[in-house]
Design a protein around this motif. Structure first.
Motif, mmCIF file in Angstrom:
data_model
loop_
_atom_site.group_PDB
_atom_site.id
_atom_site.type_symbol
_atom_site.label_atom_id
_atom_site.label_comp_id
_atom_site.label_asym_id
_atom_site.label_seq_id
_atom_site.Cartn_x
_atom_site.Cartn_y
_atom_site.Cartn_z
ATOM 1 N N HIS A 185 32.934 34.081 40.429
ATOM 2 C CA HIS A 185 33.681 34.563 39.190
ATOM 3 C C HIS A 185 33.318 34.029 37.763
ATOM 4 O O HIS A 185 33.594 34.491 36.880
ATOM 5 C CB HIS A 185 35.323 34.299 39.525
ATOM 6 C CG HIS A 185 35.867 33.074 39.396
ATOM 7 N ND1 HIS A 185 35.742 31.988 40.220
ATOM 8 C CD2 HIS A 185 36.346 32.568 38.347
ATOM 9 C CE1 HIS A 185 35.996 30.793 39.748
ATOM 10 N NE2 HIS A 185 36.480 30.858 38.296
ATOM 11 N N TYR A 186 32.527 32.853 37.931
ATOM 12 C CA TYR A 186 31.928 32.454 36.645
ATOM 13 C C TYR A 186 31.078 33.490 35.975
ATOM 14 O O TYR A 186 30.880 33.559 34.644
ATOM 15 C CB TYR A 186 31.057 31.158 36.834
ATOM 16 C CG TYR A 186 32.189 30.067 36.504
ATOM 17 C CD1 TYR A 186 33.187 29.775 37.362
ATOM 18 C CD2 TYR A 186 31.791 29.124 35.666
ATOM 19 C CE1 TYR A 186 34.114 28.768 37.212
ATOM 20 C CE2 TYR A 186 32.582 27.978 35.259
ATOM 21 C CZ TYR A 186 33.883 27.774 36.120
ATOM 22 O OH TYR A 186 34.545 26.877 35.728
ATOM 23 N N LYS A 189 33.072 35.617 33.453
ATOM 24 C CA LYS A 189 33.281 35.047 32.435
ATOM 25 C C LYS A 189 32.832 35.636 31.067
ATOM 26 O O LYS A 189 31.545 35.714 31.124
ATOM 27 C CB LYS A 189 33.610 33.614 32.079
ATOM 28 C CG LYS A 189 34.288 33.009 33.296
ATOM 29 C CD LYS A 189 34.535 31.388 33.385
ATOM 30 C CE LYS A 189 35.202 30.801 34.617
ATOM 31 N NZ LYS A 189 36.770 30.977 34.465
ATOM 32 N N GLU A 223 37.468 19.793 35.555
ATOM 33 C CA GLU A 223 38.708 20.202 35.812
ATOM 34 C C GLU A 223 39.622 18.941 35.493
ATOM 35 O O GLU A 223 39.123 17.827 36.026
ATOM 36 C CB GLU A 223 38.878 20.719 36.965
ATOM 37 C CG GLU A 223 38.145 21.905 37.171
ATOM 38 C CD GLU A 223 38.540 22.588 38.361
ATOM 39 O OE1 GLU A 223 38.803 23.416 38.618
ATOM 40 O OE2 GLU A 223 37.703 22.111 39.590
ATOM 41 N N ASP A 242 32.095 23.349 46.391
ATOM 42 C CA ASP A 242 32.974 24.011 45.673
ATOM 43 C C ASP A 242 32.440 24.644 44.436
ATOM 44 O O ASP A 242 32.876 25.786 43.729
ATOM 45 C CB ASP A 242 34.188 23.310 45.506
ATOM 46 C CG ASP A 242 35.514 23.962 45.272
ATOM 47 O OD1 ASP A 242 35.709 25.280 45.701
ATOM 48 O OD2 ASP A 242 36.055 23.492 44.282
ATOM 49 N N HIS A 247 29.015 27.879 40.836
ATOM 50 C CA HIS A 247 29.416 28.156 39.654
ATOM 51 C C HIS A 247 28.407 27.549 38.447
ATOM 52 O O HIS A 247 27.984 28.001 37.768
ATOM 53 C CB HIS A 247 30.982 27.852 39.107
ATOM 54 C CG HIS A 247 31.891 28.325 40.018
ATOM 55 N ND1 HIS A 247 31.923 29.495 40.525
ATOM 56 C CD2 HIS A 247 33.007 27.879 40.367
ATOM 57 C CE1 HIS A 247 32.897 29.568 41.239
ATOM 58 N NE2 HIS A 247 33.612 28.683 41.312
ATOM 59 N N LYS A 347 36.660 17.073 39.704
ATOM 60 C CA LYS A 347 38.288 17.046 39.592
ATOM 61 C C LYS A 347 38.806 15.908 39.080
ATOM 62 O O LYS A 347 38.345 14.884 39.340
ATOM 63 C CB LYS A 347 38.910 17.488 40.960
ATOM 64 C CG LYS A 347 38.445 18.831 41.560
ATOM 65 C CD LYS A 347 39.381 19.841 42.099
ATOM 66 C CE LYS A 347 38.898 20.951 42.647
ATOM 67 N NZ LYS A 347 39.132 22.149 41.820
ATOM 68 N N GLN A 386 34.742 27.431 28.470
ATOM 69 C CA GLN A 386 36.283 27.515 28.606
ATOM 70 C C GLN A 386 36.790 26.047 28.372
ATOM 71 O O GLN A 386 35.990 25.171 28.796
ATOM 72 C CB GLN A 386 36.671 27.967 30.011
ATOM 73 C CG GLN A 386 36.451 27.075 31.228
ATOM 74 C CD GLN A 386 36.641 27.737 32.289
ATOM 75 O OE1 GLN A 386 37.102 28.920 32.573
ATOM 76 N NE2 GLN A 386 36.974 26.855 33.433
HETATM 77 C C1 BG6 Z 1 37.013 27.945 42.200
HETATM 78 C C2 BG6 Z 1 37.012 26.780 43.050
HETATM 79 O O1 BG6 Z 1 35.901 28.534 42.679
HETATM 80 O O2 BG6 Z 1 36.906 27.643 40.763
HETATM 81 C C3 BG6 Z 1 38.351 25.720 42.487
HETATM 82 O O3 BG6 Z 1 37.060 26.914 44.171
HETATM 83 C C4 BG6 Z 1 38.045 25.697 40.794
HETATM 84 O O4 BG6 Z 1 38.244 24.379 43.007
HETATM 85 C C5 BG6 Z 1 38.048 26.940 40.306
HETATM 86 O O5 BG6 Z 1 39.441 24.876 40.523
HETATM 87 C C6 BG6 Z 1 37.738 26.905 39.006
HETATM 88 O O6 BG6 Z 1 37.733 28.017 38.236
HETATM 89 P P1 BG6 Z 1 37.977 28.302 36.653
HETATM 90 O O7 BG6 Z 1 37.874 29.721 36.441
HETATM 91 O O8 BG6 Z 1 39.568 28.015 36.611
HETATM 92 O O9 BG6 Z 1 37.233 27.335 36.061
#
Ligand code: BG6
Length: 498
Positions: A185-186, A189, A223, A242, A247, A347, A386
């Motif tokens: 999903h990155y 963005k 995060e 993860d 990402h 994290k 972000q």
């Molecule tokens: C996910 C991970 O792919 O991406 C999560 O599994 C993480 O652990 C998340 O929190 C972060 O995504 P974003 O878009 O909030 O940076």
């Protein structure tokens, strides 16, 4: 951008991702009139739920998670086409019934429909789902039309090189590569997509984007949240599987790749793979070891005491899972030889921030060499992914006054200020692209394998070491001291991100 008439099936319909991201993304596409006029959504999961209950769940999710308020008129229009299909993931009969239901929808529509399968389940059931899609005849090929079935596969795409290869094999037994959309999903963005524009549509950056001018590149995906209720998943995964392998690595590939011959999907993906192939194996031992891993211990987040990783729910007492990783990559190609690329992700760090910082070399120190008057910063271009999306250029300026003294200053571009803040979420863009058949922002099979090839020896060596060498950092900090030392070795320091 018109998508063909579509039925989308989400496997893992009662999961967190479906509620928080997928259903809101589809709804927001509907709000922008980007869904096809003939559009159906079927949730698929093990738990039997009547259609009406699933519709009510979706409505509740939209109220909670949609970036724009729920418009009852629009939702009322979509709702009758939302349904639920209960079945096991390894139950061929349930897939035959699913097929009958989809064909019935198609018959009632009176036209061919695209079948899109979104696999958002735990990875343990990817295999039976893909095999059942194949054996039930749901993996339709319809060659030469945009109505072939498509499949979107969520991360994690395998656990290592062997499992990624195995998964690619299972997928390509049932689907052609052009039907497969491996999602990260990155890539959806806005700021990540802007990387290509920033690099290749601005003549001031491109000539400097190489070893002659760049001192190092630092990519941070930090995060402040902990693992929360996801301990069961996360402990099997860790920061490397993860975040770093996917990402963060995508950010590296887009930052460092050569200019593609066009903006076409294959051209861009070819360049990313070429770049990944030029990355040198990580050094895993000795003084020059390129990798640091750590686990968070108790600490303060915004003044509130937060528990350490070992005290989180569902974490085994002997867990050696890293919640933080920092890596130094060397890219052995003409453009980047000798320029370290530092990656870190974790994290429970001080703040939620994702950014790419390109730090340029200093000019010759002839004119401004007196440290009592001049404190020259390295020019640094920071692409903030972000939050607070934008780009900042750090430069040196004269402090106004009769003396010649300097100070580092910042030039800012902020998306929210220039374009407003209501940008589409990553999943909206990616689901739309898949419906349309544009795979530019998805990961090709060979790319997953090349990337896993870089990470597998590291993960194996950490697994062998267990907790030996695992560092610790307090919640709310910027990570372990060992990660600072990694950069000190080459006279660098982590930027204070954000
Ligand atoms: C996910 C991970 O792919 O991406 C999560 O599994 C993480 O652990 C998340 O929190 C972060 O995504 P974003 O878009 O909030 O940076």
């Amino acid at each position: 951008r018109g998508a063909p008439p579509t039925v989308i099936v989400i496997f893992g319909a009662s999961g967190d991702l479906t509620s928080r991201k997928l259903v809101p993304a589809l709804y927001n596409l509907g709000l922008d009139s980007l869904l096809p006029s003939e559009f159906h959504l079927l949730g698929y999961g093990r738990k039997p739920i009547p259609d009406e209950e699933f519709q009510a769940n979706c409505e509740r999710d939209l109220e909670k998670f949609s970036r724009r308020p729920l418009n009852k008129d629009i939702w009322g229009h979509v709702k009758p086409n939302v349904g639920y299909h209960a079945g096991g993931y390894d139950d061929p009969k349930a897939f035959t019934e699913l097929k009958e239901r989809m064909l019935k929808i198609e018959k009632e529509a009176g036209r061919d429909l695209q079948f899109l399968f979104y696999i958002s389940t735990p990875p343990s059931v990817f295999k039976p789902i893909l095999e059942n899609l194949g054996s039930s005849g749901l993996a339709r090929h319809h060659d030469g039309t945009d109505l072939a079935s498509k499949v979107i596969i969520e991360k994690p795409f395998g656990r290592d090189l062997d499992t990624a290869k195995e998964l690619n094999r299972i997928i390509t037994d049932q689907f052609h590569e052009h039907q497969v959309y491996r999602i990260d999903h990155y890539l959806g963005k806005e700021t990540v997509q802007d990387l290509l524009v920033l690099r290749f549509a601005n003549s001031i950056f491109e000539p400097l984007w190489n070893r002659n001018y760049v001192d190092c590149v630092q990519i941070t995906v930090a995060e402040s949240l902990g693992v929360g209720t996801r301990g069961g998943y996360y402990d099997q995964s860790g920061a490397t599987r993860d975040m770093l392998q996917n990402h963060t690595m995508q950010l590296l590939a887009l930052t460092a790749m050569e200019a593609p011959v066009s903006l076409g999907a294959e051209a861009i993906r070819d360049e990313k793979v070429k770049l990944l192939k030029a990355i040198q194996p990580l050094r895993l031992e000795g003084e020059n070891c390129d990798a640091v891993r750590a686990q968070y211990g108790e600490g303060l987040i915004d003044g509130v005491r937060a528990p350490g990783y070992m005290q989180e729910q569902d974490i085994p007492q002997d867990s050696s899972t890293e919640t933080y990783g920092a890596l130094r990559f060397s890219i052995d190609n003409w453009r980047w030889q000798g320029v370290p690329f530092y990656l870190r992700s974790g994290k429970r760090l001080a703040r939620r921030v994702s950014e790419i910082a390109i730090r340029f070399k200093q000019p010759p120190g002839i004119l401004f060499s007196d440290p009592t008057r001049f404190d020259l910063a390295n020019n640094t271009l920071v692409i903030q992914i972000q939050p607070d999306e934008g780009t900042t250029l750090l430069m040196n300026s004269k402090i106004p006054g009769l003396e010649t003294r300097t100070q580092a200053v910042k030039m800012h571009f902020r998306y929210a200020t220039t374009f407003g803040s209501n940008t589409p979420e990553a999943y909206e863009r990616l689901i739309l692209d898949c419906m349309i058949g544009d795979s530019t922002l998805f990961i090709r099979g060979d790319e997953t394998e090349t990337s896993w090839g870089l990470y597998t020896p590291l993960l194996e060596s950490w697994q062998e070491l267990g907790r030996k060498g695992l560092q610790s950092y307090p919640c709310g900090s910027w990570g372990p001291l060992a990660a600072d030392k990694l950069l000190w070795q080459s006279n660098h320091e982590w930027r204070r991100a954000g």
